[in-house]
Design an enzyme around this catalytic site. Structure first.
Site, short mmCIF file in Angstrom:
data_model
loop_
_atom_site.label_atom_id
_atom_site.label_comp_id
_atom_site.label_asym_id
_atom_site.label_seq_id
_atom_site.Cartn_x
_atom_site.Cartn_y
_atom_site.Cartn_z
N MET A 1 4.59 8.17 -5.97
CA MET A 1 4.96 6.79 -5.71
C MET A 1 6.46 6.70 -5.60
O MET A 1 7.18 7.34 -6.35
CB MET A 1 4.44 5.89 -6.82
CG MET A 1 4.42 4.41 -6.46
SD MET A 1 5.98 3.58 -6.77
CE MET A 1 6.09 3.67 -8.55
N CYS A 2 6.94 5.91 -4.63
CA CYS A 2 8.36 5.90 -4.33
C CYS A 2 8.85 4.50 -4.03
O CYS A 2 8.07 3.56 -3.86
CB CYS A 2 8.65 6.80 -3.13
SG CYS A 2 7.99 8.48 -3.30
N GLY A 3 10.16 4.38 -3.98
CA GLY A 3 10.80 3.16 -3.53
C GLY A 3 11.55 3.43 -2.24
O GLY A 3 12.15 4.50 -2.07
N THR A 60 13.67 6.51 -3.69
CA THR A 60 13.53 6.97 -5.07
C THR A 60 12.11 7.51 -5.23
O THR A 60 11.21 7.12 -4.48
CB THR A 60 13.77 5.84 -6.07
OG1 THR A 60 12.79 4.80 -5.86
CG2 THR A 60 15.16 5.25 -5.91
N ASN A 86 6.12 6.26 0.80
CA ASN A 86 5.64 5.74 -0.48
C ASN A 86 4.13 5.65 -0.38
O ASN A 86 3.58 4.66 0.12
CB ASN A 86 6.24 4.36 -0.78
CG ASN A 86 5.62 3.73 -2.01
OD1 ASN A 86 5.12 4.43 -2.89
ND2 ASN A 86 5.63 2.41 -2.06
#
Length: 583
Positions: A1-3, A60, A86
């Site tokens: 999971m990312c930003g 991120t 993401n």
């Protein structure tokens, strides 16, 4: 999971604000990186100046796939193409992915765009259509100077877009204070493409420069050229020609339902990397957003069959001090309750009960019940943060739901593995435990698929199977456009990823292809079995699966909205409605 943060400007590179960076790093604490590039488009007549575009990519990462952290953005050294991803690609073209999915998606996209600009859009459409799993992404095809961005058709990951006051296009997973006036949810109608290679007059406005083309999803199994192949087929609208038989625990559909839900769950909880400071036999890798209701308890029970016996499972249960409810209870009670205001919350009562049943049915497992008690003062102190995360959603109902999800995903409360333990007002546990799990399971989607809302019964009473099918079809069709983006922004704030087994594409496709009378009990005769007598019609098939798995008490739990179960709805006295905008 990312930003994800991305900006496109024709004047200068545009970086994310400090606030945006902080919000993105809360989502992805394992890696934070920015990549910028400039692309120049030559004028065709050779007389005008080149038109320059500045692209800024920030990502991120919360690392949950593979044996190490795969930092983003990914940049192809040969072509300078860039990916911010993401998502969780569980399968590509029906094949399960091993190891990290981000690099495999990047390679898939790079192969799709290739070196032939005539086929690159068609090929990228085919590549995206082959992905099974939740996603939001921004991909820059440097070979052909094209930008692609999208969310999956169910909208399970957040992605926002808008033009700032300087005319720069921004795309981001979260909304900071400066973006609230122009950010909107990226639609789930398809994939969006911007062709930068065509020269435009630099005097044009940014909205004219960045002409976005939508490549729509199609439910046709063989869509026309330029359409995405949607993985969710149309709803089965067939009507019974005679009285359908009763649903029982031995019905073929009920047995297949248990199998298919188990398959979906396996993808989401097997091979999760050890979280930081992991201690074998003590730390949990998996946690369940746990109200004690049918859907979440069913996921917990099936997880027991999949995960190693010595691995604890955290059951996260949240309850709030609601001053309005507390005042009413005090006025109506002749004698003080031995239970605290939190232990009297509906979701706490059902949560304790379901915990006890899980422990009885699966005694070898450590079921760690995390009782999260939120005083009214603490709720108020976090209110602005919750409002910021749920933007651009901005109603009273949004806030009441988001508050419950926000504090639940923090995973911080009093933990106890004894199902008989119930604190009273004098001995309530004040020690604080924070779940180590970075993966949260949610039962969201079950009500839409299996007719779990009260309005489904109303629809059936109004117009029989035809009206019921139409109501379910409406619910399923608007899943992508409703609240999953909001929920993702709120739930991900504490560096955890929420996974939705009921919203797996293959599972959803299988359910919507089934006739409605196999999913719920409306219009069906009673089974004649003592075990199922008097059981609710809503989500009957799921209730029968619960009985098959030994969860007899949970099978009879009523549907309850989270804002009422946790008591975040209407905390203050007044006449406000859930649809009222926040001030």
């Amino acid at each position: 999971m990312c930003g994800i943060f991305f900006s496109l400007s024709s004047s200068n590179p545009t970086s994310p604000t400090q606030e945006t960076c902080e919000l993105l790093q809360k989502r992805g604490p394992d890696s934070h990186k920015t990549h910028t590039l400039q692309t120049d488009i030559e004028a065709q007549n050779g007389e005008s100046l080149p038109l320059s575009y500045y692209l800024t990519f920030t990502s991120t990462v919360l690392s949950l796939r593979g044996d190490h952290v795969y930092s983003q953005p990914l940049v192809d050294s040969k072509t300078q193409s860039v990916l911010c991803w993401n998502g969780e690609a569980w399968k590509i073209a029906g094949e399960r992915l091993q190891d990290n999915d981000t690099e495999q998606i990047f390679n898939l996209f790079l192969q799709a765009v290739g070196n032939d600009p005539t086929d690159s859009v068609i090929n990228i459409v085919e590549a995206i259509s082959s992905i099974s799993g939740p996603f939001a992404f921004v991909f820059y095809d440097a070979v052909n100077s094209r930008l692609f961005y999208s969310r999956d058709c169910l909208g399970r990951r957040s992605l926002l877009e808008g033009f700032d006051e300087y005319g720069n296009l921004k795309i981001c997973s979260v909304c900071d204070s400066a973006s609230v006036d122009y950010f909107k949810e990226v639609g789930t109608e398809g994939v969006y493409a911007i062709d930068l290679k065509r020269y435009h007059d630099p005097s044009m406005s940014p909205r004219e420069l960045y002409q976005t083309k939508t490549i729509p999803w199609s439910s046709d199994p063989t869509p026309s050229v330029g359409h995405l192949r949607k993985s969710i087929p149309p709803m089965n609208t067939s009507l019974p020609t005679e009285q359908p038989p009763a649903l029982t625990t031995d019905s073929v559909f009920v047995k297949e339902l248990e199998y298919n839900l188990r398959q979906s769950l396996e993808l989401r909880i097997q091979n999760i990397p050890n979280p930081p400071d992991y201690v074998a036999g003590q730390s949990a890798k998996t946690a369940v957003l746990f109200s004690g209701g049918l859907d979440c308890t069913l996921l917990a029970r099936l997880s027991h069959d999949i995960l190693p016996q010595n691995e604890p499972i955290d059951l996260i249960n949240v309850a709030f001090e609601n001053p309005r409810v507390a005042a009413a209870a005090k006025a109506n009670q002749k004698t003080p309750s031995p239970l605290s205001i939190y232990e009297n919350c509906p979701d706490r009562i059902t949560g304790r009960s379901a915990h006890a049943e899980l422990q009885k049915v699966c005694p070898g497992r450590v079921w760690r019940f995390i009782a999260i008690n939120i005083p009214y003062s603490e709720c108020l102190s976090h209110r602005d943060q919750v409002k910021r995360l749920m933007r651009p959603h901005n109603t009273e109902m949004d806030l009441s739901i988001a508050c419950a999800l926000y504090f639940a995903s923090r995973g911080q409360g009093a933990a106890n593995s004894d199902p008989l333990y119930i604190p009273d007002t004098q001995t309530e546990d004040t020690s604080v435990y924070t779940s180590t799990s970075r993966v949260l399971l949610s039962g969201l989607g079950a009500d839409e698929l299996f007719a779990g809302y009260g309005r489904h019964g109303v629809a059936f009473n109004r117009g029989g199977f035809e009206s019921l099918i139409a109501e379910i079809d409406l619910d399923v069709s608007r899943l992508g456009s409703r609240n999953l983006g909001r929920d993702d922004r709120v739930l991900s704030h504490w560096g955890r990823e929420t996974r939705f087994p009921f919203l797996d594409e293959e599972f959803v496709s299988w359910v919507v292809r089934a006739p409605v009378w196999e999913k719920c009990g409306f219009g069906l005769p009673a089974s004649g079995s003592d075990a199922t007598s008097g059981i609710d019609c809503e989500k009957l098939a799921l209730r029968l699966v619960a009985i098959r798995l030994g969860m007899v008490r949970v099978a009879r739990e009523k549907k309850r909205a989270i804002q009422f179960g946790a008591r975040t709805a209407k905390m203050e006295t007044g006449r406000s409605k859930g649809t009222d905008a926040l001030t």
